[in-house]
Design an enzyme around this catalytic site. Structure first.
Site, PDB file in Angstrom:
ATOM      1  NE  ARG A  46      -2.281  -1.116   3.481  1.00  0.00           N
ATOM      2  CZ  ARG A  46      -2.841  -1.839   4.436  1.00  0.00           C
ATOM      3  NH1 ARG A  46      -4.134  -2.023   4.435  1.00  0.00           N
ATOM      4  NH2 ARG A  46      -2.124  -2.365   5.398  1.00  0.00           N
ATOM      5  CB  ILE A 137       1.121 -26.920  12.104  1.00  0.00           C
ATOM      6  CG1 ILE A 137       1.443 -26.312  13.462  1.00  0.00           C
ATOM      7  CG2 ILE A 137       0.845 -28.409  12.238  1.00  0.00           C
ATOM      8  CD1 ILE A 137       0.290 -26.417  14.460  1.00  0.00           C
ATOM      9  CG  ASP A 202      -7.780 -16.370  12.694  1.00  0.00           C
ATOM     10  OD1 ASP A 202      -7.439 -15.989  11.559  1.00  0.00           O
ATOM     11  OD2 ASP A 202      -7.147 -17.226  13.343  1.00  0.00           O
ATOM     12  CE  LYS A 206      -5.854 -19.460  11.604  1.00  0.00           C
ATOM     13  NZ  LYS A 206      -5.184 -18.896  12.777  1.00  0.00           N
TER      14      LYS A 206
HETATM   15  P1  NAP Z   1       0.112  -7.567   7.588  1.00  0.00           P
HETATM   16  O1  NAP Z   1       1.308  -7.591   8.442  1.00  0.00           O
HETATM   17  O2  NAP Z   1      -0.994  -6.625   7.908  1.00  0.00           O
HETATM   18  O3  NAP Z   1       0.599  -7.310   6.067  1.00  0.00           O
HETATM   19  C1  NAP Z   1      -0.284  -7.054   5.025  1.00  0.00           C
HETATM   20  C2  NAP Z   1       0.510  -6.590   3.820  1.00  0.00           C
HETATM   21  O4  NAP Z   1      -0.373  -6.469   2.716  1.00  0.00           O
HETATM   22  C3  NAP Z   1       1.183  -5.239   3.996  1.00  0.00           C
HETATM   23  O5  NAP Z   1       2.449  -5.274   3.404  1.00  0.00           O
HETATM   24  C4  NAP Z   1       0.258  -4.274   3.267  1.00  0.00           C
HETATM   25  O6  NAP Z   1       0.956  -3.195   2.660  1.00  0.00           O
HETATM   26  C5  NAP Z   1      -0.296  -5.164   2.179  1.00  0.00           C
HETATM   27  N1  NAP Z   1      -1.651  -4.769   1.799  1.00  0.00           N
HETATM   28  C6  NAP Z   1      -2.775  -4.896   2.537  1.00  0.00           C
HETATM   29  N2  NAP Z   1      -3.849  -4.442   1.874  1.00  0.00           N
HETATM   30  C7  NAP Z   1      -3.381  -3.998   0.688  1.00  0.00           C
HETATM   31  C8  NAP Z   1      -3.982  -3.418  -0.459  1.00  0.00           C
HETATM   32  N3  NAP Z   1      -5.303  -3.188  -0.512  1.00  0.00           N
HETATM   33  N4  NAP Z   1      -3.207  -3.110  -1.522  1.00  0.00           N
HETATM   34  C9  NAP Z   1      -1.879  -3.356  -1.479  1.00  0.00           C
HETATM   35  N5  NAP Z   1      -1.235  -3.910  -0.429  1.00  0.00           N
HETATM   36  C10 NAP Z   1      -1.983  -4.232   0.644  1.00  0.00           C
HETATM   37  O7  NAP Z   1      -0.566  -9.001   7.503  1.00  0.00           O
HETATM   38  P2  NAP Z   1       0.099 -10.412   7.879  1.00  0.00           P
HETATM   39  O8  NAP Z   1       0.053 -10.617   9.349  1.00  0.00           O
HETATM   40  O9  NAP Z   1       1.386 -10.572   7.163  1.00  0.00           O
HETATM   41  O10 NAP Z   1      -0.992 -11.417   7.277  1.00  0.00           O
HETATM   42  C11 NAP Z   1      -1.071 -11.656   5.889  1.00  0.00           C
HETATM   43  C12 NAP Z   1      -2.017 -12.835   5.631  1.00  0.00           C
HETATM   44  O11 NAP Z   1      -1.481 -14.003   6.241  1.00  0.00           O
HETATM   45  C13 NAP Z   1      -3.415 -12.668   6.245  1.00  0.00           C
HETATM   46  O12 NAP Z   1      -4.347 -13.313   5.399  1.00  0.00           O
HETATM   47  C14 NAP Z   1      -3.322 -13.404   7.558  1.00  0.00           C
HETATM   48  O13 NAP Z   1      -4.563 -13.885   8.005  1.00  0.00           O
HETATM   49  C15 NAP Z   1      -2.426 -14.552   7.154  1.00  0.00           C
HETATM   50  N6  NAP Z   1      -1.657 -15.161   8.246  1.00  0.00           N
HETATM   51  C16 NAP Z   1      -0.981 -14.382   9.130  1.00  0.00           C
HETATM   52  C17 NAP Z   1      -0.201 -14.968  10.102  1.00  0.00           C
HETATM   53  C18 NAP Z   1       0.574 -14.154  11.095  1.00  0.00           C
HETATM   54  O14 NAP Z   1       1.203 -14.736  11.978  1.00  0.00           O
HETATM   55  N7  NAP Z   1       0.593 -12.841  10.985  1.00  0.00           N
HETATM   56  C19 NAP Z   1      -0.137 -16.361  10.181  1.00  0.00           C
HETATM   57  C20 NAP Z   1      -0.866 -17.143   9.256  1.00  0.00           C
HETATM   58  C21 NAP Z   1      -1.622 -16.525   8.273  1.00  0.00           C
HETATM   59  P3  NAP Z   1       1.754  -2.075   3.534  1.00  0.00           P
HETATM   60  O15 NAP Z   1       2.875  -2.833   4.185  1.00  0.00           O
HETATM   61  O16 NAP Z   1       2.233  -1.077   2.539  1.00  0.00           O
HETATM   62  O17 NAP Z   1       0.757  -1.559   4.515  1.00  0.00           O
HETATM   63  N1  HSE Z   2      -3.932 -14.193  13.815  1.00  0.00           N
HETATM   64  C1  HSE Z   2      -3.688 -15.552  13.552  1.00  0.00           C
HETATM   65  C2  HSE Z   2      -3.423 -16.276  14.856  1.00  0.00           C
HETATM   66  C3  HSE Z   2      -2.506 -15.684  12.643  1.00  0.00           C
HETATM   67  O1  HSE Z   2      -3.183 -15.621  15.864  1.00  0.00           O
HETATM   68  O2  HSE Z   2      -3.481 -17.508  14.880  1.00  0.00           O
HETATM   69  C4  HSE Z   2      -2.246 -17.108  12.214  1.00  0.00           C
HETATM   70  O3  HSE Z   2      -3.250 -17.573  11.369  1.00  0.00           O
END
Ligand code: NAP
Ligand code: HSE
Length: 431
Positions: A46, A137, A202, A206
């Site tokens: 973004r 996992i 969430d 899952k």
């Molecule tokens: P995050 O830290 O919020 O990162 C989201 C990224 O996507 C950022 O780089 C953001 O850009 C970009 N973004 C979001 N909306 C956008 C848009 N409309 N246009 C362009 N770029 C956009 O999220 P995250 O924690 O990495 O999670 C990402 C995905 O993985 C999610 O679906 C989440 O449920 C899943 N997930 C997360 C984890 C975890 O531990 N965090 C674990 C398993 C699965 P900017 O950086 O420029 O803001």
């Molecule tokens: N927010 C999620 C969690 C990230 O805490 O389990 C992993 O899917």
């Protein structure tokens, strides 16, 4: 020499940066295992100016999705933006253009998985989502591939790292809910909107993904009953400890005659149950298959590198399938089955209420339980309240949810009962 396969990354946040790091640092071994060279050609974000935790050529960053979707050389799209929209439209558009998609987005897969899987199959491309459940996992591939010879009967797991981290800190250190949540956010575990974690949404997403795969049926979020941990108090945690239990947010799916049940809620589980000792950001998923018996998958359920590990594995799968021309190797044969309403679910209960401390009170409450066929297994009444209501805690035998609701409705009308403070289901022991 063959030209590197070009990958387009959507998102460079917690998981995107983790994936980027893994693909950079382990580039050589991943290329060898994938059987091909690859490069991350473009990354959608973004904010182009935002400092990133990884060293990156700024020319790779873009704010225009067209730079990825309309580039015919980019054949694999890795969606790590999160949220339903525009992520779903981007995944759809990538598949329609014949690009393979890897995602960790459980919200999109839970809401639109059936359609996306069909589209990917019709286009002869891969749609992989190992990172969407259980962080690092391996659980999607084992259910889809390794257990394909089983009829899966039951799944029970801790599938949200944020809430498990919060409950663990509250249990072990008695720290306040809001402080534990802040720490989970700082560690990158929580969703952009942490209400998704806290309110059980969430984990429900899952469970939709796991149960749909395990039972080979298109379960929807609307069919999953879910509650979060926002009502769990330090007082409930203390009573749980006193009674020999631990409180965990569990996701439970069971096959039932002619259907299934699927629910997410805080749960009392006995301390000796293996899920009771799954702490912090760790997740664990029990799977019971008719042939294999019980299996437990355990590991870090959130975080940059653990989730990045799952995403990297999917990328290697796509690259290898591409080499071997073997996309869509595993057939998905989804048949709709009914999912029972939560009122039909049978379980045990922990009830904490406040009532006047005087003769006959317990008899009135017990009669209200008894009138609906609810049988009490154990009870604690603490301290003498003098003029103040005192907490009374009950653990019941197994009953149907509708019986429990009816008995609580009766109890709430008793003049001697001030409030029903907590109702938490109990699992993991036979009554
Ligand atoms: P995050 O830290 O919020 O990162 C989201 C990224 O996507 C950022 O780089 C953001 O850009 C970009 N973004 C979001 N909306 C956008 C848009 N409309 N246009 C362009 N770029 C956009 O999220 P995250 O924690 O990495 O999670 C990402 C995905 O993985 C999610 O679906 C989440 O449920 C899943 N997930 C997360 C984890 C975890 O531990 N965090 C674990 C398993 C699965 P900017 O950086 O420029 O803001
Ligand atoms: N927010 C999620 C969690 C990230 O805490 O389990 C992993 O899917």
């Amino acid at each position: 020499m063959e030209r590197p396969v070009k990958l387009g990354l959507l998102g460079l946040g917690t998981v995107g940066s983790g994936v980027y790091r893994i693909l950079q640092e382990n580039h050589e071994i991943i290329c060898k295992r994938a059987g091909t060279e690859f490069e991350i050609a473009k990354i959608l974000v973004r904010d182009l100016q935002k400092p990133r935790g990884v060293e990156i050529d700024p020319r790779k960053l873009t704010t225009s999705i067209a730079d990825i979707l309309e580039d015919p050389e980019i054949s694999v799209v890795i969606e790590l933006m999160g949220g339903l929209e525009p992520a779903y439209q981007y995944i759809l558009a990538a598949l329609e253009r014949g690009k393979h998609v890897v995602t960790a987005n459980k919200a999109v897969i839970a809401a639109h998985g059936a359609r996306l899987i069909r589209l990917a199959a019709s286009k002869g491309v891969d749609l992989c989502y190992e990172g969407s459940v259980g962080g690092g996992i391996p659980i999607i591939k084992p259910i889809r591939e390794s257990l394909v010879g089983n009829r899966i009967e039951e799944i029970m797991g801790i599938v949200n790292g944020t809430t498990n981290y919060i409950l663990t800190r509250m249990t072990q250190e008695k720290i306040a809910f809001s402080d534990a949540l802040k720490q989970a956010q700082a560690l990158g575990y929580a969703e952009a909107d942490p209400a998704a974690d806290i309110e059980g949404y969430d984990a429900a997403n899952k469970l939709v993904i796991l149960a749909s795969l395990a039972f080979q049926t298109p379960i929807s979020l609307q069919q999953v009953y879910y509650e979060g941990i926002d009502q769990v108090t330090l007082e409930d945690i203390s009573f749980a400890q006193h009674l020999g239990y631990t409180i965990k947010l569990l996701a439970i799916a069971k096959r039932k005659p002619g259907g299934a049940e699927a629910r997410v809620h805080p749960t009392f589980i006995p301390n000796e149950h293996p899920l009771a000792s799954v702490n912090g950001v760790f997740n664990a998923v029990f799977v019971r298959g008719d042939a294999v018996g019980e299996l437990m998958f355990y590991g870090r359920g959130a975080g940059d590198l653990p989730t990045g590990s799952a995403v990297a594995a999917d990328i290697v799968d796509v690259l290898r399938n591409r080499l071997c021309g073997s996309h869509h190797r595993v057939e998905t044969l989804w048949q709709p089955i009914p999912v029972e309403p939560v009122e039909n679910v049978r379980t045990r209960y922990y009830i904490r209420l406040h009532a006047e401390d005087k003769p006959g009170v317990l008899a009135q409450i017990a009669a209200s339980f008894g009138a609906e066929g609810v049988s009490i297994e154990s009870m604690i009444q603490q301290g003498r309240g003098q003029d103040q209501p005192v907490p009374i805690v009950f653990i019941t035998h197994e009953v149907e949810e509708r019986q429990m609701r009816a008995s609580l409705a009766r109890i709430s009308t008793l003049a001697v009962v001030k409030d029903i403070a907590s109702v938490i289901r109990v699992e993991g022991v036979m009554s």
